[in-house]
Write a protein that holds these residues in place. Structure first.
Motif, PDB file in Angstrom:
ATOM      1  N   THR A   1       4.826  19.948  29.109  1.00  0.00           N
ATOM      2  CA  THR A   1       4.001  20.112  30.302  1.00  0.00           C
ATOM      3  C   THR A   1       4.845  20.441  31.524  1.00  0.00           C
TER       4      THR A   1
ATOM      5  N   LEU B   1       9.929  12.993  29.704  1.00  0.00           N
ATOM      6  CA  LEU B   1       8.687  12.964  28.931  1.00  0.00           C
ATOM      7  C   LEU B   1       7.931  14.275  29.065  1.00  0.00           C
ATOM      8  N   GLU B   2       7.830  14.744  30.306  1.00  0.00           N
ATOM      9  CA  GLU B   2       7.063  15.978  30.508  1.00  0.00           C
ATOM     10  C   GLU B   2       7.746  17.164  29.860  1.00  0.00           C
TER      11      GLU B   2
ATOM     12  N   ALA C   1      10.301  13.002  33.934  1.00  0.00           N
ATOM     13  CA  ALA C   1      10.667  14.400  33.711  1.00  0.00           C
ATOM     14  C   ALA C   1      11.081  14.631  32.257  1.00  0.00           C
TER      15      ALA C   1
ATOM     16  N   GLY D   1       5.703  15.881  21.312  1.00  0.00           N
ATOM     17  CA  GLY D   1       4.550  15.622  22.177  1.00  0.00           C
ATOM     18  C   GLY D   1       4.013  14.207  22.065  1.00  0.00           C
TER      19      GLY D   1
ATOM     20  N   GLN E   1       6.905  16.931  26.189  1.00  0.00           N
ATOM     21  CA  GLN E   1       5.507  17.278  25.917  1.00  0.00           C
ATOM     22  C   GLN E   1       5.235  18.760  26.117  1.00  0.00           C
TER      23      GLN E   1
END
Lengths: 449, 282
Positions: free
Chosen positions: A426, A420-421, A418, A263, A424
């Motif tokens: 998310t 990164l998300e 994408a 994260g 995380q």
């Protein structure tokens, strides 16, 4: 009443202020380049010989280029200006520099996609010394029979590893021959990280813009490469995402066996990763031959360094070598004056044929070049380049750089976001699939309309 | 003297007019034209009509509409927060308290730091705090949003405070005195006497914060750079990224800039009208 008029005037002024920021070639937004003072004064009046202005792409070698330019000016009297765009701002800087009366005479494109933008500015280099000494047409950008760009450095990337730490953990590079063994070793190290005195197996996969290209571009090269290999294409209007599961394999491995929680990678930078590696906090660091200088100046020794192929779990990857290619192509600005074009050609010839030029490129900048003039004495050597050579000598298949065929930077940004998300939590991997596959088709159409 | 000015005024105005023409008007007109063009460098453009405007609004990757409401929300909220804080600080620091000037200076100082530096500064601070909870500024667009709010508040409240202080100091003492003789409570004095007298300052301050909110760029760039997925992108950054970040989209970026100009001008004029009608002359 007066106040009202004043108010309106102020409003207009402020609004104009906003607007003019975006109205074209203004300095404020496009000159973040931390370019040290130009190494030579701009063309002095009354000098018929012309001058050279090189807009350099590689910040790592900025000082060496400036020194080389000074040397050339000392020898020949021809002024050579070198400016370097800050990391990630080359296109912006080039765009605004091209507007100026003394625009760059020598600039770079990153490959076929970059060439599309600048095609109308590129001189045909067929009758230059540069092309005459090129080892093969593979290293040239040829469009309609015209040689518009010539690569000047061949680079490789992979998983740079710390030999000392790997040995301490009880492994050697020979234990890692594919994704399964990489995963086994990495997870074992991660589990024993306190005992080994490290923070993680991999350095942080930072998604700050100073680092995200390592994953949205360089790591994404592998699924694209394997798909091209399977479908027999070398460029594509639409990608199917056949190797996205393998992309997920390696990304999961990176983010869950690293120095930080998944994260937190949104805030991690390129410097974070390199310093973690230099300080021995992590064993594996995905980067390329260009990182060598930074690692050495950080205090690492040649004997500590090695580079492994990036295994993602594709079939036949035991024969896979490092990812080798170029995204640095020289182009000469054909809109420059004839004297300046001639001066630039002469400068480049000097760079690849003179002792000083060859020494600077090969020995100081550490470039592996595709020119025949660089013989034994002018072969760049260091631990990472030697590993790259070794894989080729062992008959491993180099992974070619497919990212010059990626449709646009927006596509890469979408994939990066994408990734990164996903890390995380998310968003899920389906989101990445959409960014990768649908995004490719959309961007291809948006750019080639 | 007067005669000389009457005669030579064009000469005196000339530098400003020239600066205005070169710095504002010429780029503005050029930008307007370019918004209807396809181009790579601005001196080499071909006319394509309304194409850029259509693309700016309809293309899913252009992110323009999201940036628009996100920016509007930010601008209005930051206007409210910054002015409330500035006015509160001004009221407190016009009283007779020890170290008044020190406090004023301290509150004003952040305004002297450039936006990019501020952005990085706050990125480190907020990143450090959020890391304790396993989050970063780019975990979702709302962390970035509140980060920006905090940053803007810190940067601009001091500046607005100075304007309010001079406004408060300009209120004639006989008015407040008369109010207290008539038995008005301090709160009533503030609401009924001071606030109406402050309207000119309020007009200026709200105008400045509102337009600043819409135009915010460097803080946004340094703090989150639009991450994640461009969802914390304010309009200015969105336009910048469209113009410079996408091959073949320069015209669309320019079209967005024109729309942006219309929005900011419209809102600023409306706001000026609304607040200036409430100003009282005495």
């Amino acid at each position: 009443m007066m106040k009202k008029i004043l108010g309106v005037l102020v409003a207009l002024l402020v609004a104009f202020g906003v607007f003019s920021i975006f109205a074209g070639a203004d300095e404020a937004t496009t000159a973040p380049a931390p370019s040290p003072a130009p190494s030579a004064p701009p063309a002095a009046a009354g000098k018929p010989a012309g001058s050279v202005y090189y807009l350099n792409f590689k910040p790592e070698q900025a000082q060496q280029w400036e020194a080389l330019a000074r040397e050339y000016t000392r020898e020949t009297g021809v002024p050579v200006t070198v400016r370097t765009a800050a990391s990630g701002t080359y296109e912006d800087t080039l765009r605004s520099e091209m507007e100026k009366p003394d625009a760059p005479t020598l600039f770079q494109v990153n490959g076929p996609v970059g060439l599309k933008t600048w095609k109308n500015f590129c001189l045909d280099l067929r009758d230059t010394a540069l092309y005459a000494n090129l080892k093969s047409d593979d290293f040239a950008l040829i469009d309609d029979g015209q040689v518009l760009g010539i690569a000047y450095v061949i680079e490789s990337y992979g998983l740079i590893y710390n030999k000392d730490l790997l040995a301490k953990a009880g492994y050697s590079a020979d234990d890692i021959t594919g994704f399964a063994s990489l995963k086994r070793v990495a997870e074992d190290i991660q589990a024993r990280r306190e005992e080994l005195g490290v923070l993680g197996a991999f350095t942080s996969s930072g998604m700050d813009s100073s680092s995200d290209w390592r994953f949205k571009t360089h790591l994404a090269n592998l699924p694209v490469y394997y798909e091209y290999k399977q479908t027999g294409l070398s460029t594509s209007e639409a990608i199917q995402g056949l190797y996205l599961d393998q992309y997920k394999n390696i990304w999961d491995l990176y983010i869950h066996n690293a120095t930080c929680e998944p994260g937190l990678i949104g805030a991690k930078t390129g410097d974070d990763a390199s310093s973690e590696f230099i300080l021995g906090e992590a064993l594996f660091y995905q980067n390329g031959t260009w990182a060598y200088d930074e690692l050495i100046s950080g205090g690492m020794r040649d004997e500590q360094l090695g580079m492994l192929p990036i295994y993602i779990g594709a079939e036949g990857e035991e024969n896979q070598g490092l990812c080798t290619g170029s995204e640095n192509y020289w182009c000469i600005n054909k809109r420059a004056s004839q004297e300046n074009i001639d001066a630039t050609k002469a400068f480049l010839e000097w760079v690849i044929t003179s002792d000083t030029g060859r020494d600077a490129l090969a020995n100081q900048m550490g470039f592996v070049t595709p020119f025949t003039t660089f013989d034994q004495d002018y072969t760049a050597r260091n631990a990472l380049l030697d590993d790259a050579q070794r894989y080729i000598a062992e008959g491993k298949q180099s992974v070619s750089w497919t990212f010059p065929t990626m449709p646009s930077d927006t596509w890469k940004d979408g994939v990066g976001a994408a990734l990164l998300e996903y890390a995380q939590g998310t968003s899920d991997w389906e989101n990445l699939r959409r960014a990768f596959v649908d995004g490719w088709a959309r961007e291809y159409n948006a750019v080639n309309r | 003297m007067n005669h000389a000015i009457r005669r030579y005024w064009p000469l005196f105005v000339l530098p400003t007019v020239l600066a205005f023409l070169i710095g504002f008007l010429a780029p503005f007109l050029m930008g307007l034209y370019l918004s209807f063009c396809q181009f790579t460098t601005v001196s080499d453009a071909t006319f394509v009509g309304l194409d850029n405007y259509i693309r700016a609004f309809t293309d899913p990757s252009s992110n323009f509409l999201h940036a628009m409401w996100y920016t509007a929300l930010f601008a209005f909220l930051s206007t409210a927060v910054v002015n409330l804080a500035g006015l509160t600080a001004a009221v407190c620091l016009t009283r007779n308290i020890r170290g008044r000037n020190l406090f004023r200076t301290v509150l004003f100082m952040p305004n002297l730091i450039g936006g990019i530096v501020l952005g990085w500064l706050w990125q480190v601070i907020l990143g450090g705090v959020l890391a304790r909870y396993g989050k970063t500024l780019v975990t979702s667009e709302w962390y970035g949003f509140f980060g920006l709010m905090l940053l803007t508040l810190w940067q601009q409240a001091g500046y607005m405070m100075i304007i309010y202080i001079s406004g408060l100091n300009a209120i004639p003492e006989e008015l407040t005195e008369a109010a207290s003789i008539d038995g008005a409570s301090p709160w009533q004095t503030f609401l009924r006497v001071k606030l109406p007298m402050l309207m000119p300052s309020i007009t200026i301050c709200t105008f400045l914060t509102l337009t600043n909110g819409f135009k915010l760029f460097d803080q946004n760039l340094a703090l989150t750079n639009g991450a994640p997925s461009g969802r914390s992108e304010l309009l200015a950054l969105n336009i910048f990224n469209t113009f410079y970040g996408r091959i073949g989209w320069e015209g669309a970026g320019q079209a967005k800039a024109v729309i942006f100009f219309l929005i900011v001008t419209g809102i600023a004029l409306l706001q000026l009208r609304l607040t200036s009608t409430r100003e009282v002359q005495h």
